[in-house]
Design an enzyme around this catalytic site. Structure first.
Site, mmCIF file in Angstrom:
data_model
loop_
_atom_site.group_PDB
_atom_site.id
_atom_site.type_symbol
_atom_site.label_atom_id
_atom_site.label_comp_id
_atom_site.label_asym_id
_atom_site.label_seq_id
_atom_site.Cartn_x
_atom_site.Cartn_y
_atom_site.Cartn_z
ATOM 1 N N ASN A 147 0.954 -1.538 0.092
ATOM 2 C CA ASN A 147 -0.039 -0.104 0.039
ATOM 3 C C ASN A 147 0.671 1.354 0.034
ATOM 4 O O ASN A 147 0.494 3.046 -0.265
ATOM 5 C CB ASN A 147 -0.728 0.401 1.103
ATOM 6 C CG ASN A 147 0.042 -0.183 2.406
ATOM 7 O OD1 ASN A 147 0.125 -1.991 2.062
ATOM 8 N ND2 ASN A 147 -0.522 0.314 3.327
ATOM 9 N N CYS A 320 -3.442 4.349 7.119
ATOM 10 C CA CYS A 320 -4.156 3.655 8.775
ATOM 11 C C CYS A 320 -3.199 4.281 9.562
ATOM 12 O O CYS A 320 -3.581 4.273 10.799
ATOM 13 C CB CYS A 320 -5.141 2.234 8.133
ATOM 14 S SG CYS A 320 -5.274 2.061 6.919
HETATM 15 N N1 PLP Z 1 -4.704 -4.304 3.656
HETATM 16 C C1 PLP Z 1 -3.897 -2.785 2.817
HETATM 17 C C2 PLP Z 1 -2.526 -3.276 2.011
HETATM 18 C C3 PLP Z 1 -4.459 -2.133 3.097
HETATM 19 O O1 PLP Z 1 -3.494 -1.013 2.287
HETATM 20 C C4 PLP Z 1 -5.547 -1.375 3.592
HETATM 21 C C5 PLP Z 1 -6.175 -0.248 4.005
HETATM 22 O O2 PLP Z 1 -5.726 0.857 3.524
HETATM 23 C C6 PLP Z 1 -6.335 -2.795 4.766
HETATM 24 C C7 PLP Z 1 -6.067 -4.344 4.172
HETATM 25 C C8 PLP Z 1 -7.518 -2.817 5.345
HETATM 26 O O3 PLP Z 1 -8.638 -2.377 4.173
HETATM 27 P P1 PLP Z 1 -10.296 -1.545 4.894
HETATM 28 O O4 PLP Z 1 -9.768 -0.376 4.916
HETATM 29 O O5 PLP Z 1 -11.279 -2.175 3.757
HETATM 30 O O6 PLP Z 1 -9.892 -2.430 6.227
#
Ligand code: PLP
Length: 379
Positions: A147, A320
């Protein structure tokens, strides 16, 4: 406003919103009900399952809907840990916190979590895997695309190493889904998490795509929904929106990837002309929409705040974890110097991004960087 933070979330497609509204306004039936209005909801959920499965390259019966990528990651990890005897879990160190945190919790209950070695470019060392997999290895977790840096793993080859030994591999596909082609059925991984809001769908909806031969304990036990794998009345409107977003993404996949790749090239050519910019992982295969770079001598969060004042939304790493003051764990795992990692800024483009926006962004960034340099040199 220039929105360059599509890896954090993406705006809802108009067609998605339109498809969702009737399921709030008129078709409010519970998909588990036997009557007609219930069946309408059930049919809508099943139609969306086919659409999501289509983008994942899986069959509809391999898709379980969840509240998002975070829950899908937890379902795979905790669901596997519940049916296997404690042992070793191999995981890449650059995973999202929704993977790392459940693993941390497992490490406090008798499981051994071992991190995979990475190349300086952020890819898993395949040779490390050969020596790290042992009879105690119960399962493994590795994301398809990161990400922050956008680096795409050679997930097929990684998966083969585990599959040949009968060890389940869970792949976080949240960032790859809808940006690059994925063929779950042809791949050799056991689970893949995906999320709606990264592809123009609503927030709070996702799915786990699964290989039916691998056993999994549900996280949420309840009324037997989702074939017993995820209890709780389905988020019908959200699931309908996810389905439409997946169908749009599938239809436009190639065209979008070309558009994003061209924009990213323009952006990177511009960045190379600016002083003290380091583009991370630039030699690696990356998502076409993602660039992470360091701005020498500046703090990434400061750059994000300054850009925000000028109406440009980017991120200093994973959205996040943007409350964290620690440098990105992804860059640190790639042995990037702490100070350089602290200066990281992530730009993630989307289908609606334009050349004009890229050019405007470069002008604003150039002013910011040269202003900071003048200040530092006392002019
Ligand atoms: N996994 C990755 C690589 C992410 O970038 C994200 C969110 O940024 C997530 C999981 C979490 O997804 P969600 O926001 O739908 O809970």
């Amino acid at each position: 406003m220039i929105y360059f933070d599509f890896n954090a979330t993406s705006p809802l497609h108009e067609a998605v919103l339109e498809a969702m509204v009737p399921y709030y306004r008129n078709f409010y039936g519970n998909p588990s009900s036997l009557h007609r209005i219930g069946r309408i909801s059930r049919d809508a959920v099943e139609a969306a399952r086919i659409q999501v499965a289509g983008l994942a390259g899986a069959s509809a019966s391999q898709v379980v809907f969840t509240s998002g990528g975070t829950e899908a990651n937890s379902l795979a990890i905790c669901g596997l840990a519940d049916v296997l005897p404690p042992g070793q879990i191999l995981v890449s160190p650059i995973e999202h916190s929704s993977v790392l945190e459940p693993l941390k919790a497992l490490s406090e209950t008798g499981w051994t979590v071992r991190f995979m070695e990475l190349t300086d470019g952020g890819r898993v060392c395949e040779r490390f895997l050969e020596s790290a997999i042992d009879p105690e290895t119960r399962f493994a977790v590795c994301m398809i695309a990161n990400n922050e840096t956008g680096v795409i793993q050679d997930i097929q080859r990684i998966a083969e190493q585990f599959r040949d030994l009968g060890i389940p591999l869970h792949c976080d596909g949240v960032q790859a889904f809808g940006k690059i082609a994925i063929d779950f059925s042809a791949s050799r991984f056991s689970f893949m998490s995906v999320s709606a809001h990264k592809i123009g769908g609503p927030k709070g909806v996702g799915a786990l795509v699964f290989d039916k031969s691998v056993r999994l304990e549900p996280l949420l036990k309840g009324g037997g929904q989702e074939k017993g794998l995820r209890g709780g009345t389905e988020n019908v409107a959200g699931i309908v929106g996810f389905g439409v977003a997946a169908e749009i993404a599938q239809r436009n996949l190639g065209e979008n990837a070309n558009h994003l790749f061209r924009l990213r090239q323009r952006l990177e050519q511009g960045l190379k002309k600016l002083p003290s910019i380091t583009i991370f992982c630039k030699q690696e295969k990356r998502l076409p929409n993602t660039v992470m770079f360091g701005v020498g001598g500046m703090d990434g969060e400061m750059v994000v705040m300054e850009l925000d004042r000028k109406g440009i939304a980017v991120s200093s790493g994973s959205a996040c974890s943007s409350q964290d003051t620690e440098p990105s764990h992804v860059l640190l795992a790639m042995r990037v110097d702490r100070e350089v990692a602290r200066s990281a800024v992530r730009v993630s483009l989307g289908s609606t991004s334009t050349e004009t926006e890229v050019d405007q962004f470069l002008v604003v960034l150039q002013n910011l960087v040269s202003g900071a340099h003048q200040k530092a040199s006392g002019y």
